[in-house]
Design an enzyme around this catalytic site. Structure first.
Site, mmCIF file in Angstrom:
data_model
loop_
_atom_site.group_PDB
_atom_site.id
_atom_site.type_symbol
_atom_site.label_atom_id
_atom_site.label_comp_id
_atom_site.label_asym_id
_atom_site.label_seq_id
_atom_site.Cartn_x
_atom_site.Cartn_y
_atom_site.Cartn_z
ATOM 1 N N GLU A 259 17.518 -24.667 6.620
ATOM 2 C CA GLU A 259 17.887 -24.741 5.207
ATOM 3 C C GLU A 259 19.302 -25.295 5.037
ATOM 4 O O GLU A 259 19.574 -26.053 4.106
ATOM 5 C CB GLU A 259 17.755 -23.358 4.565
ATOM 6 C CG GLU A 259 16.299 -22.925 4.424
ATOM 7 C CD GLU A 259 16.145 -21.503 3.931
ATOM 8 O OE1 GLU A 259 15.515 -21.308 2.871
ATOM 9 O OE2 GLU A 259 16.633 -20.569 4.598
ATOM 10 N N ALA B 175 19.369 -16.888 10.125
ATOM 11 C CA ALA B 175 20.292 -15.906 9.562
ATOM 12 C C ALA B 175 20.409 -14.725 10.522
ATOM 13 O O ALA B 175 19.538 -14.512 11.374
ATOM 14 C CB ALA B 175 19.805 -15.435 8.204
#
Length: 259
Positions: free
Chosen positions: A115, A66
């Site tokens: 993820e 991220a």
């Protein structure tokens, strides 16, 4: 539809979604997550799209995580909103997509990148891929489903080790753990293999694929009875044109023509 952080290409009924922030190792910022949501929803609604392949631009990274700079000053409530939005708008959306989704992992798949790959139905990787969940080094834990999907894929012990140590694993280790399905030498070979597999999959009944995805996902959802979901989806298939075509093709010794 114009995207700033994605390259979208449709070919042979497959939608290729390439995360295109190569200078940032394809890190997931808010805009990119929003664009992924739009791309997946568009693909779900497009009858011309039968399957989706997600990859990253360049050779170095699928998604290296991220974009930390966007949430470095968040408080508890903001952190909760960040995780909830990610789950609902992107990661759960991909996992529950009624059309098959393959992650073609080239290079680093770390944190939110791993993820993202784990939310896909099938994962394949190039030999240079490195995977891991390093969130504990930031004083965090995985927040986009990593603590839930990783144990289902590699087992509780492996997941504990990967998450708590924050160590990266190689593509070959990921294959041996059951985290990925195949390792290909180069990115070109990876994309060719992912396309070939998807072309094989989308020749099958779209309705049956949708039901299979729903039933398999239920197996790892403690709030659902996977056996009951399987029975329901199995029985629903009998009322479809796909079932009639599949049986007719079998009896007539020809390939089925699903529409």
């Amino acid at each position: 539809m114009t995207f700033n952080n994605l390259i979208i290409e449709a070919k042979n009924r497959i939608l290729y979604v390439t995360i295109n922030r190569e200078a940032k190792l394809n890190a997931l910022n808010k805009e990119t997550l929003k664009e992924i949501n739009l791309a997946i929803n568009k693909a779900r609604a497009d009858d011309g799209v039968k399957g989706i392949i997600i990859t990253g631009a360049g050779e170095k990274a699928f998604v290296a995580g991220a974009d930390i700079s966007e949430f470095s000053a968040y408080n508890t409530e903001e952190g909760k909103k960040l995780a909830k939005a990610g789950h609902h708008d992107v990661f759960d959306l991909i996992e529950n997509c009624p059309k098959p989704v393959i992650a073609a992992i080239n290079g680093f798949a770390l944190g939110g990148g791993l993820e993202l790959a784990m939310a896909c139905h099938i994962r394949m990787a190039s030999s240079n891929a490195k995977m891991g969940l390093p969130e504990v080094t930031l004083g965090l834990i995985p927040g986009y489903g990593g603590t839930q999907r990783l144990p289902n894929l590699v087992g509780k012990g492996r997941a504990m080790e990967m998450i708590m140590s924050a160590n990266m694993i190689t593509a070959d280790q990921a294959l041996s753990f059951g985290l990925i399905n195949q390792v290909l030498e180069t990115k070109e070979e990876l994309m060719n293999a992912a396309s070939k597999l998807m072309e094989n999959i989308i020749q099958k009944s779209p309705n049956a694929l949708k039901s299979a995805i729903k039933a398999i996902n239920a197996s790892s959802n403690p709030q659902k009875n996977g056996f009951e979901i399987e029975i329901e989806e199995f029985s629903n298939c009998f009322g479809t044109a796909d079932f009639k075509e599949g049986v007719s093709a079998f009896l007539e010794k020809r390939k089925p023509r699903f529409h």
